[in-house]
Design a protein around this motif. Sequence first.
Motif, PDB file in Angstrom:
ATOM      1  N   CYS A 177      67.310 -11.550  36.786  1.00  0.00           N
ATOM      2  CA  CYS A 177      66.879 -11.685  35.393  1.00  0.00           C
ATOM      3  C   CYS A 177      66.231 -13.043  35.139  1.00  0.00           C
ATOM      4  O   CYS A 177      65.241 -13.145  34.403  1.00  0.00           O
ATOM      5  CB  CYS A 177      68.081 -11.489  34.459  1.00  0.00           C
ATOM      6  N   ASP A 178      66.764 -14.082  35.781  1.00  0.00           N
ATOM      7  CA  ASP A 178      66.221 -15.429  35.584  1.00  0.00           C
ATOM      8  C   ASP A 178      64.837 -15.592  36.212  1.00  0.00           C
ATOM      9  O   ASP A 178      64.034 -16.405  35.742  1.00  0.00           O
ATOM     10  CB  ASP A 178      67.171 -16.473  36.184  1.00  0.00           C
ATOM     11  N   SER A 179      64.555 -14.834  37.277  1.00  0.00           N
ATOM     12  CA  SER A 179      63.291 -15.018  37.997  1.00  0.00           C
ATOM     13  C   SER A 179      62.225 -13.994  37.613  1.00  0.00           C
ATOM     14  O   SER A 179      61.118 -14.034  38.148  1.00  0.00           O
ATOM     15  CB  SER A 179      63.534 -14.942  39.505  1.00  0.00           C
ATOM     16  N   SER A 180      62.537 -13.098  36.699  1.00  0.00           N
ATOM     17  CA  SER A 180      61.570 -12.053  36.346  1.00  0.00           C
ATOM     18  C   SER A 180      60.438 -12.603  35.491  1.00  0.00           C
ATOM     19  O   SER A 180      60.654 -13.453  34.616  1.00  0.00           O
ATOM     20  CB  SER A 180      62.287 -10.919  35.594  1.00  0.00           C
ATOM     21  N   ASP A 181      59.219 -12.093  35.750  1.00  0.00           N
ATOM     22  CA  ASP A 181      58.067 -12.485  34.937  1.00  0.00           C
ATOM     23  C   ASP A 181      57.770 -11.453  33.860  1.00  0.00           C
ATOM     24  O   ASP A 181      56.774 -11.545  33.149  1.00  0.00           O
ATOM     25  CB  ASP A 181      56.832 -12.678  35.823  1.00  0.00           C
ATOM     26  N   PRO A 186      64.593  -8.036  32.351  1.00  0.00           N
ATOM     27  CA  PRO A 186      65.985  -8.491  32.251  1.00  0.00           C
ATOM     28  C   PRO A 186      66.853  -7.570  31.389  1.00  0.00           C
ATOM     29  O   PRO A 186      67.989  -7.256  31.761  1.00  0.00           O
ATOM     30  CB  PRO A 186      65.857  -9.882  31.631  1.00  0.00           C
ATOM     31  N   ALA A 187      66.300  -7.106  30.276  1.00  0.00           N
ATOM     32  CA  ALA A 187      67.057  -6.196  29.409  1.00  0.00           C
ATOM     33  C   ALA A 187      67.283  -4.860  30.111  1.00  0.00           C
ATOM     34  O   ALA A 187      68.384  -4.289  30.047  1.00  0.00           O
ATOM     35  CB  ALA A 187      66.306  -5.977  28.096  1.00  0.00           C
ATOM     36  N   GLN A 271      57.830  -1.927  39.800  1.00  0.00           N
ATOM     37  CA  GLN A 271      56.984  -3.021  40.279  1.00  0.00           C
ATOM     38  C   GLN A 271      57.524  -4.374  39.839  1.00  0.00           C
ATOM     39  O   GLN A 271      57.577  -5.324  40.641  1.00  0.00           O
ATOM     40  CB  GLN A 271      55.556  -2.825  39.775  1.00  0.00           C
ATOM     41  N   ALA A 272      57.937  -4.469  38.571  1.00  0.00           N
ATOM     42  CA  ALA A 272      58.480  -5.732  38.062  1.00  0.00           C
ATOM     43  C   ALA A 272      59.778  -6.091  38.776  1.00  0.00           C
ATOM     44  O   ALA A 272      60.029  -7.258  39.086  1.00  0.00           O
ATOM     45  CB  ALA A 272      58.716  -5.619  36.555  1.00  0.00           C
ATOM     46  N   VAL A 277      62.807  -9.340  42.804  1.00  0.00           N
ATOM     47  CA  VAL A 277      63.625  -9.419  44.022  1.00  0.00           C
ATOM     48  C   VAL A 277      63.010 -10.420  44.999  1.00  0.00           C
ATOM     49  O   VAL A 277      63.711 -11.285  45.545  1.00  0.00           O
ATOM     50  CB  VAL A 277      63.764  -8.028  44.687  1.00  0.00           C
ATOM     51  N   LYS A 278      61.703 -10.313  45.238  1.00  0.00           N
ATOM     52  CA  LYS A 278      61.034 -11.228  46.183  1.00  0.00           C
ATOM     53  C   LYS A 278      61.105 -12.673  45.698  1.00  0.00           C
ATOM     54  O   LYS A 278      61.383 -13.596  46.480  1.00  0.00           O
ATOM     55  CB  LYS A 278      59.568 -10.806  46.354  1.00  0.00           C
ATOM     56  N   ARG A 279      60.867 -12.854  44.403  1.00  0.00           N
ATOM     57  CA  ARG A 279      60.847 -14.213  43.858  1.00  0.00           C
ATOM     58  C   ARG A 279      62.245 -14.848  43.891  1.00  0.00           C
ATOM     59  O   ARG A 279      62.400 -16.008  44.285  1.00  0.00           O
ATOM     60  CB  ARG A 279      60.313 -14.178  42.421  1.00  0.00           C
ATOM     61  N   SER A 280      63.259 -14.068  43.510  1.00  0.00           N
ATOM     62  CA  SER A 280      64.618 -14.619  43.480  1.00  0.00           C
ATOM     63  C   SER A 280      65.152 -14.874  44.884  1.00  0.00           C
ATOM     64  O   SER A 280      65.870 -15.845  45.121  1.00  0.00           O
ATOM     65  CB  SER A 280      65.553 -13.673  42.717  1.00  0.00           C
ATOM     66  N   ARG A 281      64.799 -14.011  45.836  1.00  0.00           N
ATOM     67  CA  ARG A 281      65.217 -14.217  47.229  1.00  0.00           C
ATOM     68  C   ARG A 281      64.574 -15.480  47.796  1.00  0.00           C
ATOM     69  O   ARG A 281      65.231 -16.280  48.479  1.00  0.00           O
ATOM     70  CB  ARG A 281      64.832 -13.000  48.078  1.00  0.00           C
ATOM     71  N   ALA A 282      63.298 -15.668  47.511  1.00  0.00           N
ATOM     72  CA  ALA A 282      62.596 -16.872  47.992  1.00  0.00           C
ATOM     73  C   ALA A 282      63.218 -18.130  47.399  1.00  0.00           C
ATOM     74  O   ALA A 282      63.404 -19.132  48.103  1.00  0.00           O
ATOM     75  CB  ALA A 282      61.116 -16.786  47.634  1.00  0.00           C
TER      76      ALA A 282
END
Length: 369
Positions: A177-181, A186-187, A271-272, A277-282
């Motif tokens: 949720c913190d890394s989502s664009d 998040p909701a 897609q979001a 997932v990719k952004r938070s893992r990185a």
Amino acid sequence: MATITKTQAGTYRVLIRKSRFGVPQLIKTFTRKVDAEAWARKIEGEIERGAWRDVGGADRMTLAEALKKYQTTETPKHRGAKVEGYHIKALKEEALAKTVLDRVTRGNVRSLCDRWIEQGYAVATINRRLTILHAVFECARVDWHMTGLSNPAEALKLKGATERERRVSSAEITALCDSSDSPWLPAAVRIAVETAMRRGELSKLRWSMVDLDACVTKLPGQITKAGKTRGVPLSPESIKVLRELLPAKKSKDEVAETSLLGGIQPHSITQAFGRAVKRSRAQYLADCAKSGVIPAPDFLADLTFHDLRHEACSRLAKIFSLHELMKIVGHTSPAMLLRYYHPDPEDFAMRLRDVAMVAASSMTSEVMP
């Protein structure tokens, strides 16, 4: 005997009359006379042996044409029409698609499955394609009046489809949720993990379906997978998220038919979620490298949005009974629900320990004077 006549176009027309065998008049045209004679001998032989089947045009329609017709007439009726379209497209690109329906054999389909396995396709994907093939042949046999057509995909499914048992931790949910664009993801994530609602149900959810005072969401049959109305209880956490989404400065009537998630489509949620997932893992790997910590190999890895439904079912199973949970999540059989319920062995061990402690306490109180 069959009658073979040459037409003005230079082709050869075969006419077979075998009414005494209960067979309708058969007509077929060939470019070469030798082919016409061979077909006539074959069909007459089958009729006399009782082996002839009325395939009603299945000897002229290719599998590709049948798939196209099925996609036009039947696929739009299905809730998963878009995904089914992808599989039909893949099937039409196979060499077997050029074969007429009457010539497609069970061996052909098995060979196709073997090749898909060699190419690395998942068993679940292959079974979905087999389901479509089975449906196409049944549709041809029943709805397109090809009554004598056999179904080469009948009772043909691969075993060994893996059932996902991925649990999603609270830390992973927070990181996602913190890394989502996306302003809506998040909701969607928090509501999904609290209610076990499906991606498609969330995307079609309207405020008119939500009763925040009664803490319940009533999903109409038009948006549920099973096509049945379902009531979903709302937890305090999901109520909190929904109140944050509630449009301000609008009347109740104006809000009623507004989408909770701003009209986001199911594929957009996927897609979001994938980007998050990719952004938070990185970010997690970068934080581990910075602090000198060895990263956990499964943290924020191999996650899908549907895993949130698995996680929600496992959490709700601690509160509700089997039949209550089936009503909440929309499963029609206990077997299906069990595929989504993944308990922690530690929870079972803790319960056994609690029972043992209660029993020991009871025995102690009995022996005391």
